[in-house]
Every structure is written in structure tokens, then in C-alpha cells.
Design a protein around this motif. Structure first.
Motif, PDB file in Angstrom:
ATOM      1  N   LEU A 163       5.010  -4.762  23.830  1.00  0.00           N
ATOM      2  CA  LEU A 163       6.223  -5.576  23.751  1.00  0.00           C
ATOM      3  C   LEU A 163       5.942  -6.956  23.158  1.00  0.00           C
ATOM      4  N   LEU A 164       4.818  -7.531  23.519  1.00  0.00           N
ATOM      5  CA  LEU A 164       4.520  -8.899  23.095  1.00  0.00           C
ATOM      6  C   LEU A 164       3.753  -8.972  21.778  1.00  0.00           C
ATOM      7  N   ASP A 165       3.252  -7.860  21.289  1.00  0.00           N
ATOM      8  CA  ASP A 165       2.466  -7.839  20.063  1.00  0.00           C
ATOM      9  C   ASP A 165       3.376  -8.041  18.858  1.00  0.00           C
ATOM     10  N   LYS A 166       3.221  -9.155  18.195  1.00  0.00           N
ATOM     11  CA  LYS A 166       4.065  -9.493  17.034  1.00  0.00           C
ATOM     12  C   LYS A 166       3.407  -9.159  15.709  1.00  0.00           C
ATOM     13  N   ARG A 167       2.164  -8.672  15.751  1.00  0.00           N
ATOM     14  CA  ARG A 167       1.456  -8.356  14.518  1.00  0.00           C
ATOM     15  C   ARG A 167       1.977  -7.039  13.932  1.00  0.00           C
ATOM     16  N   PRO A 168       1.996  -6.922  12.607  1.00  0.00           N
ATOM     17  CA  PRO A 168       2.404  -5.642  12.012  1.00  0.00           C
ATOM     18  C   PRO A 168       1.352  -4.572  12.267  1.00  0.00           C
ATOM     19  N   ALA A 169       1.807  -3.367  12.555  1.00  0.00           N
ATOM     20  CA  ALA A 169       0.891  -2.254  12.789  1.00  0.00           C
ATOM     21  C   ALA A 169       0.422  -1.662  11.472  1.00  0.00           C
ATOM     22  N   ILE A 170       1.314  -1.611  10.491  1.00  0.00           N
ATOM     23  CA  ILE A 170       0.987  -1.054   9.173  1.00  0.00           C
ATOM     24  C   ILE A 170       1.518  -2.011   8.107  1.00  0.00           C
ATOM     25  N   ILE A 171       0.690  -2.270   7.113  1.00  0.00           N
ATOM     26  CA  ILE A 171       1.101  -3.111   5.986  1.00  0.00           C
ATOM     27  C   ILE A 171       0.898  -2.301   4.706  1.00  0.00           C
ATOM     28  N   LEU A 172       1.945  -2.262   3.894  1.00  0.00           N
ATOM     29  CA  LEU A 172       1.885  -1.615   2.582  1.00  0.00           C
ATOM     30  C   LEU A 172       2.051  -2.705   1.525  1.00  0.00           C
ATOM     31  N   ASN A 173       1.116  -2.781   0.588  1.00  0.00           N
ATOM     32  CA  ASN A 173       1.271  -3.729  -0.507  1.00  0.00           C
ATOM     33  C   ASN A 173       0.695  -3.126  -1.782  1.00  0.00           C
ATOM     34  N   GLU A 174       0.541  -3.943  -2.812  1.00  0.00           N
ATOM     35  CA  GLU A 174       0.083  -3.442  -4.103  1.00  0.00           C
ATOM     36  C   GLU A 174      -1.369  -2.954  -4.065  1.00  0.00           C
ATOM     37  N   LEU A 175      -2.145  -3.439  -3.109  1.00  0.00           N
ATOM     38  CA  LEU A 175      -3.541  -3.021  -2.997  1.00  0.00           C
ATOM     39  C   LEU A 175      -3.688  -1.670  -2.312  1.00  0.00           C
ATOM     40  N   GLY A 176      -2.903  -1.460  -1.238  1.00  0.00           N
ATOM     41  CA  GLY A 176      -3.028  -0.216  -0.498  1.00  0.00           C
ATOM     42  C   GLY A 176      -2.340  -0.276   0.851  1.00  0.00           C
ATOM     43  N   ILE A 177      -2.874   0.487   1.797  1.00  0.00           N
ATOM     44  CA  ILE A 177      -2.320   0.605   3.140  1.00  0.00           C
ATOM     45  C   ILE A 177      -3.309  -0.009   4.116  1.00  0.00           C
ATOM     46  N   PHE A 178      -2.790  -0.822   5.029  1.00  0.00           N
ATOM     47  CA  PHE A 178      -3.604  -1.356   6.108  1.00  0.00           C
ATOM     48  C   PHE A 178      -2.989  -0.881   7.420  1.00  0.00           C
ATOM     49  N   ASP A 179      -3.769  -0.131   8.185  1.00  0.00           N
ATOM     50  CA  ASP A 179      -3.333   0.339   9.499  1.00  0.00           C
ATOM     51  C   ASP A 179      -4.320  -0.226  10.511  1.00  0.00           C
ATOM     52  N   ARG A 180      -3.846  -1.104  11.390  1.00  0.00           N
ATOM     53  CA  ARG A 180      -4.730  -1.756  12.347  1.00  0.00           C
ATOM     54  C   ARG A 180      -5.443  -0.766  13.256  1.00  0.00           C
ATOM     55  N   SER A 181      -4.859   0.395  13.477  1.00  0.00           N
ATOM     56  CA  SER A 181      -5.458   1.330  14.430  1.00  0.00           C
ATOM     57  C   SER A 181      -6.592   2.161  13.839  1.00  0.00           C
ATOM     58  N   ILE A 182      -6.698   2.278  12.507  1.00  0.00           N
ATOM     59  CA  ILE A 182      -7.729   3.161  11.951  1.00  0.00           C
ATOM     60  C   ILE A 182      -8.757   2.466  11.096  1.00  0.00           C
ATOM     61  N   ASN A 183      -8.466   1.290  10.574  1.00  0.00           N
ATOM     62  CA  ASN A 183      -9.381   0.722   9.610  1.00  0.00           C
ATOM     63  C   ASN A 183      -9.306  -0.795   9.653  1.00  0.00           C
ATOM     64  N   LYS A 184     -10.372  -1.434   9.248  1.00  0.00           N
ATOM     65  CA  LYS A 184     -10.397  -2.894   9.205  1.00  0.00           C
ATOM     66  C   LYS A 184     -10.065  -3.421   7.816  1.00  0.00           C
ATOM     67  N   ASP A 185     -10.078  -2.552   6.832  1.00  0.00           N
ATOM     68  CA  ASP A 185      -9.792  -2.924   5.452  1.00  0.00           C
ATOM     69  C   ASP A 185      -8.610  -2.120   4.927  1.00  0.00           C
ATOM     70  N   PHE A 186      -8.105  -2.561   3.787  1.00  0.00           N
ATOM     71  CA  PHE A 186      -7.050  -1.807   3.128  1.00  0.00           C
ATOM     72  C   PHE A 186      -7.619  -0.503   2.580  1.00  0.00           C
ATOM     73  N   ILE A 187      -6.825   0.544   2.660  1.00  0.00           N
ATOM     74  CA  ILE A 187      -7.163   1.811   2.006  1.00  0.00           C
ATOM     75  C   ILE A 187      -6.494   1.738   0.642  1.00  0.00           C
ATOM     76  N   ASN A 188      -7.278   1.580  -0.393  1.00  0.00           N
ATOM     77  CA  ASN A 188      -6.733   1.404  -1.740  1.00  0.00           C
ATOM     78  C   ASN A 188      -5.964   2.635  -2.181  1.00  0.00           C
ATOM     79  N   TRP A 189      -4.896   2.401  -2.926  1.00  0.00           N
ATOM     80  CA  TRP A 189      -4.063   3.496  -3.412  1.00  0.00           C
ATOM     81  C   TRP A 189      -4.870   4.456  -4.283  1.00  0.00           C
ATOM     82  N   GLU A 190      -5.818   3.924  -5.041  1.00  0.00           N
ATOM     83  CA  GLU A 190      -6.598   4.763  -5.955  1.00  0.00           C
ATOM     84  C   GLU A 190      -7.466   5.776  -5.204  1.00  0.00           C
ATOM     85  N   LEU A 191      -7.814   5.499  -3.962  1.00  0.00           N
ATOM     86  CA  LEU A 191      -8.656   6.400  -3.177  1.00  0.00           C
ATOM     87  C   LEU A 191      -7.884   7.584  -2.593  1.00  0.00           C
TER      88      LEU A 191
END
Length: 172
Positions: free
Chosen positions: A56-84
Motif C-alpha cells: 500500500l505504501l510503496d510508491k515506486r513503479p514495479a515495471i518501467i518500459l522505455n526506449e531502452l527496455g523493460i525494468f522489473d524490480r522483482s526480477i532484475n537490477k538492470d533494464f532488459i534491452n529490447w534487442e535481447l
């Protein structure tokens, strides 16, 4: 840079606490007759309250999609690049929605992980999932099929088209 941020659902956090509350109350009522089972029930189902409050109090995004790739806080510390990303498909396991990502051989996180991680990867593959899976179970209302199609479009798009695809999804 255009980003799409997906947040945890407040409704699901409240549902989790509401579903576990009767079992905590039942555990309190059982304490007089069978303290072992009462404390076990209170301890196990009581864990839903700190987890629910955190969500309830967590204001951080869980998933971020941008031009570089996907960032999911639960599975990875870095962006997963679209090219991969070679392929993606939705899957449902016990009513939990996931998007499975088939990743290029260049990026294999299991090489850096221990034996437990490798056994979990084998279990994932046995149930039809992949090494990297985006969990949508706690995310606000989202259509996993539409998001999967978007991920596939982004993985195949040129660098110049990615910004316009993000803006199209943002409007929709």
C-alpha cells in the motif's frame, strides 16, 4: 525519454489483508484450546499485514518500459534491452498472470547464480515458463495480451520507432 510506469495495485494489497484477517481472528479464538495451532495461524496469516501495508505504501513503479527496455524490480537490477528479447508470451499459473520472455543467449543470468536459482529455472521451464518472467499479479489492471504484443513490437522496432510506440501505448 518517454517512460511508462506500472504500479502495484492498492486494491490487491487490501484484498490480501482482508482474506487473511479471518484466519488471524480464528487463530486468536483457538489460542485457549490449542495454543500451538492458534499461534501458527496468527503467525502465518499475520504476515499478510506487513506485506499488504508495504504494498500500500510503496510508491515506486514495479515495471518501467522505455526506449531502452523493460525494468522489473522483482526480477532484475538492470533494464532488459529490447534487442535481447527474441519472443514473449503470456502465461497464467494458478490465476497469476506472467509474461515469459525468451532472451537471446548473450544475456543469461543463470550463469551468475547459484544452484538454487538454476533449479528454479528448471522448474520454470517444466511448467512452460522461461528464465525471465514478468509477474503481473500485483500490477494494477493490465491486459497481459496487449502488453505482450507491445513487448514484441518494441523488440522488433527500430530505435527511431520506439519513442513513437511508447507514446501510442501511453495514450491508449
Amino acid at each position: 525519454m518517454t517512460e511508462i510506469k506500472l504500479y502495484k495495485s492498492k486494491k490487491r494489497a487490501i484484498q490480501l489483508m482482508a482474506m487473511c484477517a479471518p484466519f488471524v481472528v480464528l487463530g486468536v479464538l483457538i489460542l485457549g484450546k490449542n495454543p500451538w495451532i492458534g499461534w501458527l495461524s496468527i503467525g502465518f496469516f499475520g504476515l499478510a499485514f506487513p506485506i499488504g501495508i508495504f504494498n500500500l505504501l510503496d510508491k515506486r513503479p514495479a515495471i518501467i518500459l522505455n526506449e531502452l527496455g523493460i525494468f522489473d524490480r522483482s526480477i532484475n537490477k538492470d533494464f532488459i534491452n529490447w534487442e535481447l528479447i527474441k519472443d514473449a508470451y503470456p502465461i497464467s499459473i494458478n490465476k497469476q498472470k506472467f509474461i515469459c520472455l525468451l532472451i537471446d543467449e548473450k544475456f543469461k543470468p543463470s550463469k551468475k547464480k547459484g544452484r538454487f536459482y538454476k533449479s528454479v529455472v528448471k522448474l520454470n521451464e517444466a511448467i512452460g515458463a522461461q528464465e525471465l518472467n514478468i509477474n503481473l499479479g500485483q500490477i494494477q489492471k493490465i491486459d497481459e495480451v496487449a502488453l505482450t504484443q507491445f513487448i514484441l513490437k518494441m523488440s522488433k522496432a527500430s530505435k527511431t520507432d520506439k519513442a513513437s510506440l511508447l507514446k501510442e501505448l501511453e495514450i491508449a
